[in-house]
Enzyme design. Structure first.
Site, short mmCIF file in Angstrom:
data_model
loop_
_atom_site.label_atom_id
_atom_site.label_comp_id
_atom_site.label_asym_id
_atom_site.label_seq_id
_atom_site.Cartn_x
_atom_site.Cartn_y
_atom_site.Cartn_z
N LYS A 174 0.85 -1.19 0.00
CA LYS A 174 0.00 0.00 0.00
C LYS A 174 0.88 1.23 0.00
CE LYS A 174 -4.44 1.14 0.39
NZ LYS A 174 -5.61 0.46 -0.12
N GLY B 134 -23.06 5.03 3.87
CA GLY B 134 -22.19 5.55 2.82
C GLY B 134 -22.67 5.09 1.46
N VAL B 135 -23.13 6.04 0.64
CA VAL B 135 -23.66 5.65 -0.68
C VAL B 135 -22.81 6.28 -1.79
CG1 VAL B 135 -25.99 5.08 0.04
CG2 VAL B 135 -25.46 7.46 -0.50
N GLY B 136 -21.51 6.08 -1.70
CA GLY B 136 -20.60 6.51 -2.75
C GLY B 136 -20.49 5.44 -3.80
N VAL C 285 -19.13 2.39 -3.84
CA VAL C 285 -19.47 1.02 -3.45
C VAL C 285 -20.90 0.94 -2.90
CG1 VAL C 285 -18.88 -0.92 -1.94
CG2 VAL C 285 -17.06 0.44 -3.00
P1 NAD Z 1 -16.60 6.90 -1.90
O1 NAD Z 1 -15.77 8.04 -1.48
O2 NAD Z 1 -17.07 6.80 -3.32
O3 NAD Z 1 -17.90 6.79 -0.97
C1 NAD Z 1 -17.87 6.86 0.41
C2 NAD Z 1 -19.16 7.54 0.85
O4 NAD Z 1 -19.25 7.46 2.27
C3 NAD Z 1 -19.23 9.01 0.48
O5 NAD Z 1 -20.48 9.28 -0.15
C4 NAD Z 1 -19.10 9.73 1.82
O6 NAD Z 1 -19.79 10.96 1.86
C5 NAD Z 1 -19.71 8.72 2.76
N1 NAD Z 1 -19.30 8.83 4.16
C6 NAD Z 1 -18.11 9.19 4.69
N2 NAD Z 1 -18.16 9.15 6.03
C7 NAD Z 1 -19.41 8.74 6.37
C8 NAD Z 1 -20.07 8.49 7.59
N3 NAD Z 1 -19.47 8.67 8.76
N4 NAD Z 1 -21.37 8.09 7.56
C9 NAD Z 1 -22.00 7.92 6.39
N5 NAD Z 1 -21.42 8.14 5.18
C10 NAD Z 1 -20.14 8.54 5.18
O7 NAD Z 1 -15.75 5.59 -1.50
P2 NAD Z 1 -15.96 4.11 -2.01
O8 NAD Z 1 -15.03 3.84 -3.14
O9 NAD Z 1 -17.42 3.83 -2.16
O10 NAD Z 1 -15.39 3.28 -0.77
C11 NAD Z 1 -16.18 3.07 0.40
C12 NAD Z 1 -15.44 2.16 1.35
O11 NAD Z 1 -15.16 0.92 0.69
C13 NAD Z 1 -14.08 2.68 1.83
O12 NAD Z 1 -13.85 2.20 3.14
C14 NAD Z 1 -13.09 2.01 0.88
O13 NAD Z 1 -11.80 1.90 1.47
C15 NAD Z 1 -13.75 0.66 0.73
N6 NAD Z 1 -13.37 -0.04 -0.49
C16 NAD Z 1 -13.58 0.52 -1.69
C17 NAD Z 1 -13.22 -0.19 -2.84
C18 NAD Z 1 -13.47 0.37 -4.21
O14 NAD Z 1 -13.30 -0.39 -5.18
N7 NAD Z 1 -13.88 1.61 -4.37
C19 NAD Z 1 -12.62 -1.46 -2.72
C20 NAD Z 1 -12.44 -2.02 -1.46
C21 NAD Z 1 -12.82 -1.30 -0.34
#
Ligand code: NAD
Length: 349
Positions: A80, A182-184, A186
């Site tokens: 990482k 969290g609705v980003g 993933v």
């Molecule tokens: P992202 O930034 O697209 O979405 C994250 C969302 O969570 C955002 O909308 C943010 O506003 C929201 N958020 C942040 N803090 C919050 C809280 N306290 N309560 C509610 N919502 C909150 O990120 P992502 O790519 O969707 O990743 C989400 C998680 O999954 C992270 O922990 C990331 O490390 C993990 N992850 C992602 C991937 C990937 O392929 N993107 C792969 C493995 C793990």
């Protein structure tokens, strides 16, 4: 303090520090294990209050990648990178170039990709300075690679269904209530897949408008971010931050299943025992959220196309079942069982 004096040091093979005065780059690349292949894992661009927090992050996240890649069946080790963001200078092309040269100097022992704060456009810039990059935009529709988010969402979706099958003895998701934190990329992708199956959705995000808009779109309900973990749902799906499962939050959970995409959901290993003691079915995070690394890993290795990626993601439920079966038979938390399986795979068991 030397890296090996940190509590999260786990016989990492290498911890590399990079500094470039001209661009302002300060970065750490931690290589945890190359037992199964080159150490693969994303690059995080983050503002750290102190540099020891960045070192801890790199140590913890790289070990997590060793476990994740091993459990995903990839011939890749775990590593990482973290770039210590300097808000005054920003994420410039020069900074990404210096990072690319840093990656290149490791000669392929470490392969980078996107993580928090780094986009696929950033990867394109980094790739001008090193070939040890994955997660680049795809050339053709059927190719592996590109944004890992939708692939992670797909794996989490399949994992949630496996948990529901196991804990609730249900094969279909119609009416099954899933609360997503969290609705980003993933969590949003997961919500869309579940909505197609007729699941009942409760959504929350610190960006409340984002949760409300998606809930309106999919016919779910949005709740404040601080209320999501205590929703009376069938499944709580953490898809935002790490370390959200603590003694306090676990005691307050009202759902029999926790299965979501966020990395490092357990605040401490003891929290795995707390979930187990409450009889909550927990999907170890690095097993259920491997869809993204499967996608970019196969892209980097040149092992197959999108169909192969989907085939490998479809193996995630089977791996979870294996973990849960062993957890039930020896009465130990799924998190501990998964760690032990991963350690065996990388020759440290
Ligand atoms: P992202 O930034 O697209 O979405 C994250 C969302 O969570 C955002 O909308 C943010 O506003 C929201 N958020 C942040 N803090 C919050 C809280 N306290 N309560 C509610 N919502 C909150 O990120 P992502 O790519 O969707 O990743 C989400 C998680 O999954 C992270 O922990 C990331 O490390 C993990 N992850 C992602 C991937 C990937 O392929 N993107 C792969 C493995 C793990």
């Amino acid at each position: 303090m030397a890296p090996w004096e940190y509590p999260d040091f786990d016989e990492h093979e290498g911890v590399h520090f990079f500094r470039d005065a001209a661009s302002g780059l300060s970065a750490i690349i931690a290589v945890h294990s190359t037992a199964l292949g080159a150490a693969a894992g994303g690059c995080r661009y983050w503002t750290y209050a102190r540099s020891d927090e960045a070192i801890t992050d790199a140590l913890r996240l790289s070990r997590g990648m060793s476990y994740k890649n091993a459990m995903a069946g990839l011939p890749m080790g775990g590593g990482k990178a973290v770039i210590l963001a300097d808000p005054a200078r920003g994420k410039t092309p020069e900074l990404l170039a210096a990072f690319g040269k840093a990656v290149d100097s490791l000669g392929g022992r470490y392969i980078t990709a996107e993580d928090v704060g780094i986009s696929d456009a950033d990867m394109v810039q980094i790739s001008k300075f090193t070939k040890h990059v994955s997660g680049l935009p795809v050339a053709g529709a059927g190719d592996a690679g590109g944004d890992p988010g939708p692939f992670t969402a797909m794996g989490v979706y399949l994992g949630v269904k496996a948990a529901v099958r196991r804990a609730l003895k249900r094969d279909d998701m119609a009416g099954v209530h899933v609360a997503i934190q969290g609705v980003g990329s993933v969590g949003g992708g997961l919500a869309r897949l579940l909505a197609k199956d007729g699941a009942k959705l409760t959504l929350a995000d610190v960006n409340a408008d984002r949760a409300k808009a998606l809930a309106a779109d999919l016919g779910g309900e949005a709740v404040p971010a601080d209320a999501i973990l205590t929703v009376e749902a069938d499944v709580v799906s953490p898809c935002a931050l790490g370390a959200i499962l603590t003694a306090e939050s676990i005691a307050a959970l009202k759902a029999p299943i926790v299965a979501g995409g966020a990395n490092n959901q357990l605040a401490t290993p003891e929290d795995g025992w707390r979930l187990h003691a409450r009889g909550i079915t927990y999907a170890p995070d690095y097993v259920i959220n491997a869809g993204g690394i499967i996608n970019v890993g196969l892209e980097y290795l040149g092992h197959g196309d999108r169909a192969e990626v989907e085939k490998r993601i479809a193996e995630i439920p089977g791996r979870l079942d294996k973990v849960w079966e062993e957890s039930a038979s020896i009465s130990e938390p799924s998190s501990i069982v998964a760690d032990r399986m991963a350690q065996r795979l990388i020759g440290r068991g």
